[in-house]
Design an enzyme around this catalytic site. Structure first.
Site, PDB file in Angstrom:
ATOM      1  N   CYS A 261       0.819  -0.664   0.030  1.00  0.00           N
ATOM      2  CA  CYS A 261       0.117   0.440  -0.116  1.00  0.00           C
ATOM      3  C   CYS A 261       1.136   0.992   0.197  1.00  0.00           C
ATOM      4  O   CYS A 261       1.311   1.380   0.812  1.00  0.00           O
ATOM      5  CB  CYS A 261      -0.647  -0.105   0.995  1.00  0.00           C
ATOM      6  SG  CYS A 261      -1.850   1.651   1.206  1.00  0.00           S
TER       7      CYS A 261
ATOM      8  N   CYS B  80      -1.453   3.462  -6.494  1.00  0.00           N
ATOM      9  CA  CYS B  80      -2.404   3.191  -5.837  1.00  0.00           C
ATOM     10  C   CYS B  80      -2.177   0.995  -5.857  1.00  0.00           C
ATOM     11  O   CYS B  80      -2.746   1.202  -7.197  1.00  0.00           O
ATOM     12  CB  CYS B  80      -3.405   3.644  -5.121  1.00  0.00           C
ATOM     13  SG  CYS B  80      -4.378   2.487  -4.639  1.00  0.00           S
TER      14      CYS B  80
HETATM   15  N1  DGL Z   1      -3.830   0.825  -2.326  1.00  0.00           N
HETATM   16  C1  DGL Z   1      -3.653   1.722  -0.846  1.00  0.00           C
HETATM   17  C2  DGL Z   1      -2.438   2.186  -1.681  1.00  0.00           C
HETATM   18  O1  DGL Z   1      -1.649   1.927  -2.643  1.00  0.00           O
HETATM   19  C3  DGL Z   1      -4.713   2.843  -0.096  1.00  0.00           C
HETATM   20  C4  DGL Z   1      -5.964   2.236  -0.922  1.00  0.00           C
HETATM   21  C5  DGL Z   1      -6.598   3.857  -0.144  1.00  0.00           C
HETATM   22  O2  DGL Z   1      -7.238   3.134   0.838  1.00  0.00           O
HETATM   23  O3  DGL Z   1      -6.998   4.358  -0.083  1.00  0.00           O
HETATM   24  O4  DGL Z   1      -1.990   3.299  -1.783  1.00  0.00           O
END
Ligand code: DGL
Length: 279
Positions: free
Chosen positions: A90, A204
């Site tokens: 993430c 993301c």
């Molecule tokens: N998948 C995550 C990222 O790479 C976070 C997305 C979220 O929870 O807003 O930032």
């Protein structure tokens, strides 16, 4: 929560650390895009994936919230599941928490994600790069430092994509298409002519899961870049350096999934995107 240094080796049988699973986490389903790359690069490893679905999305919350959640989830993976290494799948959690996680478990290999700006600089021909990411990632000091370091090498157009990760989390196709269209229109003109964006960073981990929809919106001249494969290669390197690679053996073609909220969407998403059995 305490940030004091803790041993990653505090469970019985530390000698068999190589056979323990790699812990992977995200706010929700997004990290599955990274897990897919990890499984391809490390076919002999076992993985335990934790989706913090009760607290997703992270991207529009403050740093303190994301830090506290990341600490809680990491603790669950290290102390509850005996993870031998962590992949923070993430971008938002990496920016808010990786320095604290590394200070908490100094002996634990911890690999994080950042938007793939460097590969994008290598790929662009027009010199214009779009970056789709969460509000939290783009506002973070970590991202701003990366952006500042590369700003002389290309023109970056940064676009926070409020609502897109949440729509992906709900597997809500009309909403995914609407949010993707909204943010790709907002970012500017795509194409291979001078001044147009020819390279789009999916900053993301949720976004690669809907790359066909994003690709259809921006057109075939645009290269989409994410961090999954680079992170998988980096994970392989750090495990090798630490002597923690699991010896080659029959692949355990099964992923263990855990979530702080409902696992129904997560299981569906894992079967859909990983094409494997889930437990
Ligand atoms: N998948 C995550 C990222 O790479 C976070 C997305 C979220 O929870 O807003 O930032």
């Amino acid at each position: 929560m305490s940030t004091a240094a803790a041993s990653a080796d505090n469970t019985p049988g530390a000698a068999d650390r190589p056979s323990r699973p790699i812990g992977v986490f995200d706010s929700g389903v997004g990290g599955l895009s990274v897990l897919k790359a990890l499984r391809e690069a490390l076919p002999h490893e076992r993985f335990v994936y934790y989706a913090d679905t009760a607290h997703a999305p992270y991207g529009e919350r403050g740093d303190a919230y994301v830090l506290a959640r990341s600490q809680a989830v990491a603790r669950e993976l290290v102390e509850g599941h005996g993870a031998k290494a962590l992949v923070v799948a993430c971008n938002t959690a990496t920016a808010a928490a990786i320095h604290v996680l590394r200070a908490t478990w100094p002996d634990l290999p911890i690999v994080g994600l950042e938007p793939a700006l460097k590969p994008a600089v290598a790929a662009t021909r027009t010199g214009c790069i779009g970056v789709l990411a969460t509000r939290g990632t783009l506002a973070s000091r970590k991202f701003q430092a990366l952006h500042a370091a590369l700003a002389g090498q290309a023109r970056f157009v940064l676009q926070p994509c409020d609502g897109l990760a949440a729509a992906i989390e709900r597997l809500d196709t009309p909403e995914i298409v609407a949010a993707s269209a909204r943010w790709t229109v907002a970012i500017g003109r795509f194409g291979s002519e001078p001044g147009q964006i020819d390279t789009l960073v999916l900053g993301c981990t949720h976004y690669p899961l809907v790359s066909p929809q994003i690709a259809a919106l921006v057109g075939p001249q645009v290269t989409l870049i994410d961090s999954g494969e680079a992170v998988a290669r980096q994970t392989e390197r750090v495990l090798r350096a630490a002597g923690l690679l699991r010896p080659p053996q029959q692949a355990d073609d099964c992923v263990r999934l855990h979530a702080s909220g409902s696992t129904a969407t997560l299981r569906y998403a894992a079967r859909h995107w990983l094409g494997t059995a889930v437990v």
